[in-house]
Each structure stands twice: as C-alpha cells, then as structure tokens.
Design a protein around this motif. Structure first.
Motif, short mmCIF file in Angstrom:
data_model
loop_
_atom_site.label_atom_id
_atom_site.label_comp_id
_atom_site.label_asym_id
_atom_site.label_seq_id
_atom_site.Cartn_x
_atom_site.Cartn_y
_atom_site.Cartn_z
N VAL A 83 -43.96 5.53 -18.92
CA VAL A 83 -43.75 6.71 -18.09
C VAL A 83 -42.29 7.13 -18.23
O VAL A 83 -41.40 6.29 -18.14
CB VAL A 83 -44.06 6.41 -16.61
CG1 VAL A 83 -43.78 7.62 -15.75
CG2 VAL A 83 -45.51 5.96 -16.48
N PRO A 84 -41.99 8.43 -18.45
CA PRO A 84 -40.60 8.87 -18.58
C PRO A 84 -39.80 8.51 -17.34
O PRO A 84 -40.26 8.68 -16.21
CB PRO A 84 -40.73 10.39 -18.74
CG PRO A 84 -42.12 10.60 -19.26
CD PRO A 84 -42.95 9.52 -18.63
N GLY A 85 -38.60 8.00 -17.56
CA GLY A 85 -37.75 7.61 -16.45
C GLY A 85 -36.63 8.61 -16.24
O GLY A 85 -36.52 9.62 -16.93
N THR A 86 -35.79 8.33 -15.25
CA THR A 86 -34.64 9.19 -14.99
C THR A 86 -33.55 8.92 -16.02
O THR A 86 -33.60 7.92 -16.75
CB THR A 86 -34.10 8.93 -13.58
OG1 THR A 86 -33.62 7.58 -13.51
CG2 THR A 86 -35.18 9.14 -12.54
N ALA A 87 -32.57 9.81 -16.06
CA ALA A 87 -31.46 9.64 -16.99
C ALA A 87 -30.70 8.34 -16.69
O ALA A 87 -30.25 7.66 -17.62
CB ALA A 87 -30.52 10.84 -16.90
N ARG A 88 -30.58 7.99 -15.42
CA ARG A 88 -29.89 6.74 -15.06
C ARG A 88 -30.65 5.53 -15.59
O ARG A 88 -30.05 4.60 -16.15
CB ARG A 88 -29.75 6.66 -13.54
CG ARG A 88 -29.10 5.35 -13.05
CD ARG A 88 -29.21 5.22 -11.54
NE ARG A 88 -28.76 3.92 -11.11
CZ ARG A 88 -27.65 3.68 -10.43
NH1 ARG A 88 -26.85 4.68 -10.15
NH2 ARG A 88 -27.32 2.47 -10.05
N GLU A 89 -31.98 5.53 -15.44
CA GLU A 89 -32.79 4.41 -15.94
C GLU A 89 -32.69 4.28 -17.45
O GLU A 89 -32.59 3.17 -17.98
CB GLU A 89 -34.24 4.60 -15.51
CG GLU A 89 -34.47 4.43 -14.02
CD GLU A 89 -35.89 4.76 -13.62
OE1 GLU A 89 -36.62 5.34 -14.45
OE2 GLU A 89 -36.29 4.43 -12.48
N ILE A 90 -32.71 5.41 -18.15
CA ILE A 90 -32.60 5.37 -19.61
C ILE A 90 -31.23 4.84 -20.02
O ILE A 90 -31.10 4.06 -20.96
CB ILE A 90 -32.84 6.78 -20.19
CG1 ILE A 90 -34.28 7.21 -19.92
CG2 ILE A 90 -32.59 6.79 -21.70
CD1 ILE A 90 -34.58 8.62 -20.33
N LEU A 93 -31.19 1.12 -19.57
CA LEU A 93 -31.97 0.49 -20.64
C LEU A 93 -31.15 0.39 -21.93
O LEU A 93 -31.16 -0.65 -22.61
CB LEU A 93 -33.24 1.30 -20.90
CG LEU A 93 -34.39 1.10 -19.91
CD1 LEU A 93 -35.50 2.10 -20.18
CD2 LEU A 93 -34.94 -0.32 -19.98
N PHE A 94 -30.43 1.45 -22.27
CA PHE A 94 -29.57 1.41 -23.46
C PHE A 94 -28.48 0.35 -23.30
O PHE A 94 -28.10 -0.32 -24.25
CB PHE A 94 -28.96 2.78 -23.72
CG PHE A 94 -29.84 3.69 -24.53
CD1 PHE A 94 -30.15 3.38 -25.84
CD2 PHE A 94 -30.34 4.85 -23.97
CE1 PHE A 94 -30.97 4.21 -26.59
CE2 PHE A 94 -31.16 5.69 -24.71
CZ PHE A 94 -31.47 5.38 -26.02
N MET A 95 -27.97 0.23 -22.07
CA MET A 95 -26.96 -0.79 -21.80
C MET A 95 -27.52 -2.18 -22.04
O MET A 95 -26.87 -3.04 -22.67
CB MET A 95 -26.47 -0.64 -20.35
CG MET A 95 -25.50 -1.72 -19.89
SD MET A 95 -25.07 -1.52 -18.14
CE MET A 95 -24.11 -3.00 -17.86
N ALA A 96 -28.74 -2.44 -21.56
CA ALA A 96 -29.37 -3.75 -21.76
C ALA A 96 -29.61 -4.02 -23.24
O ALA A 96 -29.41 -5.14 -23.72
CB ALA A 96 -30.70 -3.81 -20.99
N MET A 97 -30.02 -3.00 -23.99
CA MET A 97 -30.24 -3.17 -25.42
C MET A 97 -28.93 -3.46 -26.14
O MET A 97 -28.88 -4.30 -27.06
CB MET A 97 -30.90 -1.92 -26.00
CG MET A 97 -32.32 -1.70 -25.50
SD MET A 97 -33.08 -0.21 -26.20
CE MET A 97 -33.15 -0.66 -27.94
#
Length: 220
Positions: A83-90, A93-97
């Motif tokens: 499910v598409p998330g908010t810009a903050r969630e994305i 996620l990039f930070m975790a990656m």
C-alpha cells in the motif's frame, strides 16, 4: 572508525557485529519512524528488520554485478505488493535500506554515525513542526441548492470568522440539484466557533456542512 571491518574477508565475528548493529539501528529507526506519527505494528517490525535483510543481501551478492541487478529487480516487485505510504514513511524506509547497505559492506562506524545524524534531524524537524500546516487551517465543505449563486455567497461570513478563504473545488451532486463547495480557510482562532457554522447553515438552507482538518495524502 570509518573503514570496513570485512575488507580483508568476511569472518563470523565480523558478520555477528554487522548483524547486531543492523538490528539495533533498525529498532532505532522504527522508533524514529513512529515518533509523533501514525504507524502500524507491521510497519514498525518491517523497519526493524529491513537493515538486516539488506545487509544479508549485500553480503551474499559480494560484488557480483549480475546478482546485484537481479536482486534489485526482485526488491522492486515489493512496490507493487504494498500500500502506498506517506513521504515520511518512504524516507524512513530509504534510511533503513541505506543503513543495511552500509553494514552489509562492513562500514559499521559509518552506519552508526549516519543513523545518529539523520535521526537527530528528523526528530528536530518533527518537534519544531517544520512544514506543518497552521493549526487554524481547515477544509470546509458546504452543500447548497442549485438555485443559489455560490460566487461570493459566504464572503461576509468568512470575513467575520476567518483570516482567509479560498474556493478549491465545486462539484454537482444529487442529479445536479445540489452543489458541493470545498473551501480552504484559515480561522481567526484554532477552534471552530458554533456561531460560524450556524450562520453558514442559515445561508445554505440547513444542508450538509463539514469543517475539519483534512488528512493529506503525501507522495514522492
């Protein structure tokens, strides 16, 4: 401190250090992502384990370009199953990656420093309310009958209770017998006065009125 601990080869000790670091930083990222933000348990768990998963993938690829391209293609499929998330969630996620990439290449110190800096910036911007809409801003939806001219219909009421008001959208409903008007307004106070709604009700024939903060769908 910023050198890779697996530059001379992957050992069990180095693997355990990288994995433990990924787990700790992943849990930290989950806490940062949930701070003053609506989040589900599944999303928090995914954030906590994502650095470890990415780390393991990078270690298994081990510089093989072909395998790296195949893995990147496989990970891109997750986009179509989520499910598409908010810009903050994305962003989180990039930070975790990114943390997983760093620990997967053995740069444990760099991963820790990057986590501290990025987390501090996110928390600071969240606490200071950076980019947040004014507390008095509201989305106002008013239904009027078709025989009323909506241009300037509520201007005097808005001038009395609001600092600004802008008509955003007009839509017909009920087989064209009604107009649904959507305004973006900034009230003079943070609460919605009852007198404001009462005057609007008298003007629109006591039809539906909805006033509140609109949940915005953020995207990148």
């Amino acid at each position: 401190m910023l050198e890779s601990i697996i530059s001379s080869g992957l050992t069990l000790t180095a693997f355990l250090i990288c994995t433990l670091t990924s787990l700790i930083l992943g849990i930290g990222i989950a806490f940062v992502g949930m701070y003053r933000s609506r989040s589900t348990q599944s999303f928090a768990v995914a954030l906590a384990i994502l650095p470890v998963v990415v780390q393991l993938v990078i270690m298994l690829v081990n510089g093989n370009v072909g395998a790296g391209v195949a893995v990147a293609g496989a990970f891109s499929l997750v986009r179509f199953r989520s499910v598409p998330g908010t810009a903050r969630e994305i962003g989180v996620l990039f930070m975790a990656m990114a943390i997983g990439l760093a620990t997967g290449m053995g740069f444990v110190g760099l991963a820790v420093i990057s986590f501290v800096i990025i987390s501090a910036v996110i928390l600071l911007l969240t606490v200071t309310g950076f980019g947040k809409a004014p507390a008095a801003e509201r989305s106002l939806k008013i239904t009027i009958p078709e025989n009323l001219d909506y241009e300037g219909l509520f201007d005097d009421v808005f001038a009395k209770y609001a600092k600004s008001a802008e008509l955003i959208k007009v839509k017909t409903s009920n087989m064209g017998t009604l107009y649904d008007l959507q305004y973006s307004i900034v009230l003079k106070g943070e609460s919605v006065p009852k007198e404001f709604l009462d005057e609007l009700r008298c003007r629109n024939g006591n039809l539906n009125i909805v006033c509140g903060r609109e949940v915005q769908q953020e995207s990148l």
